[in-house]
Write a protein that holds these residues in place. Structure first.
Motif, PDB file in Angstrom:
ATOM      1  N   THR A  29       0.805  -1.072   0.023  1.00 47.88           N
ATOM      2  CA  THR A  29       0.070   0.115  -0.197  1.00 47.88           C
ATOM      3  C   THR A  29       0.692   1.245   0.054  1.00 47.88           C
ATOM      4  O   THR A  29       1.806   1.447   0.862  1.00 47.88           O
ATOM      5  N   SER A  31       0.792   5.780  -0.587  1.00 45.20           N
ATOM      6  CA  SER A  31      -0.183   6.729  -0.898  1.00 45.20           C
ATOM      7  C   SER A  31       0.471   7.468  -1.984  1.00 45.20           C
ATOM      8  O   SER A  31       1.511   7.699  -2.649  1.00 45.20           O
ATOM      9  N   ASP A  32      -0.530   8.417  -2.706  1.00 46.58           N
ATOM     10  CA  ASP A  32      -0.267   9.113  -3.964  1.00 46.58           C
ATOM     11  C   ASP A  32       0.112  10.716  -3.534  1.00 46.58           C
ATOM     12  O   ASP A  32       0.334  11.018  -2.336  1.00 46.58           O
ATOM     13  N   GLU A  35      -2.032  12.108  -0.901  1.00 45.63           N
ATOM     14  CA  GLU A  35      -2.216  11.344   0.510  1.00 45.63           C
ATOM     15  C   GLU A  35      -3.519  10.538   0.436  1.00 45.63           C
ATOM     16  O   GLU A  35      -3.763   9.851   1.640  1.00 45.63           O
ATOM     17  N   GLN A  36      -3.692   9.967  -0.724  1.00 41.73           N
ATOM     18  CA  GLN A  36      -4.806   8.866  -0.779  1.00 41.73           C
ATOM     19  C   GLN A  36      -3.942   7.579  -1.120  1.00 41.73           C
ATOM     20  O   GLN A  36      -3.133   7.417  -1.988  1.00 41.73           O
ATOM     21  N   ALA A  37      -4.462   6.548  -0.242  1.00 42.40           N
ATOM     22  CA  ALA A  37      -3.730   5.217  -0.280  1.00 42.40           C
ATOM     23  C   ALA A  37      -4.390   4.603  -1.478  1.00 42.40           C
ATOM     24  O   ALA A  37      -5.490   4.625  -1.833  1.00 42.40           O
ATOM     25  N   TYR A  38      -3.627   3.698  -1.894  1.00 44.52           N
ATOM     26  CA  TYR A  38      -3.858   2.525  -2.781  1.00 44.52           C
ATOM     27  C   TYR A  38      -3.172   1.432  -2.493  1.00 44.52           C
ATOM     28  O   TYR A  38      -1.854   1.354  -2.107  1.00 44.52           O
ATOM     29  N   ARG A 104      -2.136  10.041 -11.319  1.00 47.69           N
ATOM     30  CA  ARG A 104      -2.077   9.685 -10.316  1.00 47.69           C
ATOM     31  C   ARG A 104      -0.515   9.235 -10.170  1.00 47.69           C
ATOM     32  O   ARG A 104      -0.102   8.434 -10.905  1.00 47.69           O
ATOM     33  N   LEU A 106       1.927   7.264  -7.368  1.00 49.97           N
ATOM     34  CA  LEU A 106       1.955   6.638  -6.209  1.00 49.97           C
ATOM     35  C   LEU A 106       3.600   6.783  -5.630  1.00 49.97           C
ATOM     36  O   LEU A 106       4.363   6.710  -6.417  1.00 49.97           O
TER      37      LEU A 106
END
Length: 155
Positions: A29, A31-32, A35-38, A104, A106
């Motif tokens: 996992t 973050s982009d 700060e959004q996790a993927y 995006r 990451l």
């Protein structure tokens, strides 16, 4: 003494081996730039990996003029190793600039993901996936060739 040095080098080399075709990618996992996790999942078809600023610029050039969501429509994502970037530079300048990108990014801040793929220092590593399993690896050192390859992937 020399035996221990060789043994240490052999262990280091074995730990740095690239993921092989047919192997499943280990889960991770990141973050982009927002700060959004993927979390890596089996739906991802293409993972684009850059270890250097030059490689990231190559990808940016390949995506120039593309609409927002272009990579996502192709089930593709971009991971950038920013572990060597000084934290203050990243926080104040580089990451805010990345928020202007139409795709995006990451961010591998601790070099936890990118090294396991043995991405080259120069060029963008393309990992073709099928349900989380590596099917093909390619390296692009030319923006036009990378753009053409992405165009061949049906959205």
């Amino acid at each position: 003494m020399k035996c221990w040095i060789w043994l240490g080098l052999a262990l280091l080399a074995s730990g740095a081996q690239a993921l092989e075709t047919g192997e499943r990618l280990a889960p991770w996992t990141l973050s982009d730039q927002f700060e959004q996790a993927y979390t890596l999942d089996d739906d991802l078809r293409i993972l684009l990996v850059a270890r250097s600023m030059d490689a990231a610029k190559l990808l940016d050039a390949a995506l120039e003029g593309q609409a927002k969501g272009y990579l996502e429509a192709r089930q593709a994502l971009f991971v950038a190793d920013i572990s060597r970037m000084p934290g203050l530079i990243g926080k104040l300048f580089a990451i805010p600039a990345m928020r202007e990108y139409r795709y995006r990014v990451l961010l591998d801040r601790e070099a936890q993901v990118v090294p396991q793929y043995a991405a080259p220092e120069q060029g963008v590593l393309w990992l073709q996936l099928e349900r989380g399993v590596l099917r093909e690896r390619r390296v692009f050192s030319d923006a036009a060739a990378l753009r053409a390859a992405l165009e061949q992937v049906a959205p």
